[in-house]
Design an enzyme around this catalytic site. Structure first.
Site, PDB file in Angstrom:
ATOM      1  N   GLU A  57     -36.914  -4.266 -46.901  1.00 27.35           N
ATOM      2  CA  GLU A  57     -37.175  -2.626 -46.658  1.00 27.35           C
ATOM      3  C   GLU A  57     -38.051  -2.645 -46.694  1.00 27.35           C
ATOM      4  O   GLU A  57     -39.039  -1.611 -46.268  1.00 27.35           O
ATOM      5  CB  GLU A  57     -35.574  -1.833 -46.803  1.00 27.35           C
ATOM      6  CG  GLU A  57     -34.422  -1.787 -45.133  1.00 27.35           C
ATOM      7  CD  GLU A  57     -35.135  -2.035 -44.389  1.00 27.35           C
ATOM      8  OE1 GLU A  57     -35.946  -0.998 -44.003  1.00 27.35           O
ATOM      9  OE2 GLU A  57     -34.044  -2.630 -42.945  1.00 27.35           O
ATOM     10  N   TYR A 140     -36.497   6.776 -46.689  1.00 26.37           N
ATOM     11  CA  TYR A 140     -35.988   6.761 -44.895  1.00 26.37           C
ATOM     12  C   TYR A 140     -35.681   4.749 -45.589  1.00 26.37           C
ATOM     13  O   TYR A 140     -33.921   4.225 -44.667  1.00 26.37           O
ATOM     14  CB  TYR A 140     -37.304   5.438 -44.280  1.00 26.37           C
ATOM     15  CG  TYR A 140     -36.518   4.269 -43.533  1.00 26.37           C
ATOM     16  CD1 TYR A 140     -35.484   4.360 -42.000  1.00 26.37           C
ATOM     17  CD2 TYR A 140     -37.573   3.466 -43.438  1.00 26.37           C
ATOM     18  CE1 TYR A 140     -35.644   3.480 -41.115  1.00 26.37           C
ATOM     19  CE2 TYR A 140     -37.324   1.730 -43.045  1.00 26.37           C
ATOM     20  CZ  TYR A 140     -36.153   1.463 -41.320  1.00 26.37           C
ATOM     21  OH  TYR A 140     -36.192   0.822 -41.215  1.00 26.37           O
ATOM     22  N   ASP A 158     -37.515   5.994 -39.629  1.00 26.89           N
ATOM     23  CA  ASP A 158     -38.040   6.025 -39.004  1.00 26.89           C
ATOM     24  C   ASP A 158     -39.422   5.994 -37.784  1.00 26.89           C
ATOM     25  O   ASP A 158     -39.054   6.585 -37.205  1.00 26.89           O
ATOM     26  CB  ASP A 158     -39.006   3.816 -39.917  1.00 26.89           C
ATOM     27  CG  ASP A 158     -38.432   3.079 -39.178  1.00 26.89           C
ATOM     28  OD1 ASP A 158     -37.851   3.717 -37.444  1.00 26.89           O
ATOM     29  OD2 ASP A 158     -38.771   2.273 -38.824  1.00 26.89           O
TER      30      ASP A 158
END
Ligand code: SF4
Length: 365
Positions: A57, A140, A158
């Site tokens: 991520e 996020y 996102d």
């Protein structure tokens, strides 16, 4: 313009609840048969590894899946868990990150690894609220890790997810103003069961079906529920406020070679653009290139500097940069506080892409 369909706030009625549940069900059913096979994604019979989820991520922030793949695999091979990543030096991490851009992510990754390894005995926090306290983990990323690795009912929003939500609910308000509204709508959509799969399903839908241009509505699993598709306005959403023009900055770079072809590099300040990375010495950046007659005054040391023809251009998020390149060869290394790196050392060093372009330009005959 007003939002054509708003998800009711706390007190949404049973019809809207049923609709939201249908969207989630349809998306999860589609995900079960169409999920992308990504290197960091746990298979259905596996338990997600928080380290891998976090690493991927962070890498995926502002970068594409295709670009991240090789970096993710290389990182995992070299540092298979958070304690080993914490044990690396910042320079090693920046060097392995070189080419992926947005280097503050690499510095934050390394700092966060240190915190998790040292203060948490290698165990990542399990909630999005706690994850957000780690360097480099924004709302996020925290939501994505919490949902995927720990099953928290968190909405990972996102740009892809914003696009899908804006279309599903035909939100006409322009971004970035609409962000909070879209996030709130997404929160209502996340199911109690399988929130991690839902987050990944939304990512896959945004990447493969609900694309920026020409979304594949005819094949989309949630087309029946999509207000934008029903109105034929899907390609116009999400609306965006006009962007400000990106300024252009110009300057000179000085690439010094010693008799063996080693290159002289200095380290950028820790904070700010390309923080902590290595680069050839640069002159100041202004709107115009320095006058040819004055360029040499900006050089880090006296020498037979040659101004190469052409220039190097690079696009940063907020500005364009153009650098005219000066090169000089020295039989005896001049004194400076930087480092002389041999060509084979350059490959793994913490040198950003733009500065690699500068060195390559200087080395041209
Ligand atoms: Fe996106 Fe089209 Fe699916 Fe709506 S129907 S969510 S616009 S792909």
């Amino acid at each position: 313009m007003a939002v054509s369909v708003a998800v009711p706030k706390r007190s949404h009625n049973s019809r809207s609840r049923a609709r939201l549940a249908s969207v989630a069900d349809a998306l999860l059913a589609w995900y079960d048969s169409h999920r992308r096979d990504l290197p960091w994604r746990a298979r259905p019979d596996e338990t997600p590894d928080p380290y891998r989820v976090w690493l991927s991520e962070i890498m995926l922030q502002q970068t594409t899946v295709a670009a991240v793949g090789p970096y993710y695999n290389a990182f995992l091979k070299r540092w298979p868990d958070v304690k080993r990543l914490a044990g690396a030096s910042q320079d090693e991490v920046l060097g392995a990150w070189a080419g992926l851009g947005y280097y503050s992510r690499a510095r934050n990754l390394h700092r966060a690894a240190g915190i998790v390894a040292r203060d948490m005995n290698g165990a990542f926090p399990r909630s999005s609220a706690e994850l957000k306290k780690l360097p480099g983990v924004g709302p996020y990323t925290a939501a994505a890790i919490a949902a995927i690795a720990f099953g928290e009912r968190a909405a990972a929003i996102d740009a892809n997810a914003e696009r899908v939500i804006a279309r599903l609910f035909a939100v006409e308000e322009a971004l970035p103003k609409a962000k909070a509204k879209l996030a709130s709508m997404a929160e209502h959509l996340v199911p109690v069961e399988r929130p991690g799969d839902f987050a990944q399903a939304l990512m896959d839908l945004g990447a493969e079906m609900c694309t920026v241009k020409r979304p594949l509505c005819g094949k989309c699993p949630v087309a029946l529920h999509c207000r934008a598709f029903a109105s034929g306005i899907q390609e116009q959403l999400p609306r965006k406020a006009p962007k400000r023009a990106r300024p252009l900055k110009r300057g000179a770079a000085f690439v010094a070679f010693d008799a063996k072809g080693c290159v002289y590099l200095v380290r950028r300040p820790e904070n700010g653009l390309l923080g902590g990375m290595l680069q050839p010495p640069l002159g100041p950046w202004t709107e115009a290139f320095p006058e040819r007659a004055c360029i040499i005054e900006e050089a880090p040391f006296m020498g037979d500097w040659v101004v190469k023809s052409g220039f190097v251009r690079h696009v940063f998020t907020h500005f364009f940069l153009e650098l005219v390149i000066c090169a000089a060869h020295f039989n005896r290394r001049p004194k400076g506080e930087g480092y002389w790196l041999a060509r084979e050392e350059l490959r793994g060093a913490a040198i950003p892409t733009v500065m690699r372009k500068v060195i390559a330009h200087a080395a041209k005959e």
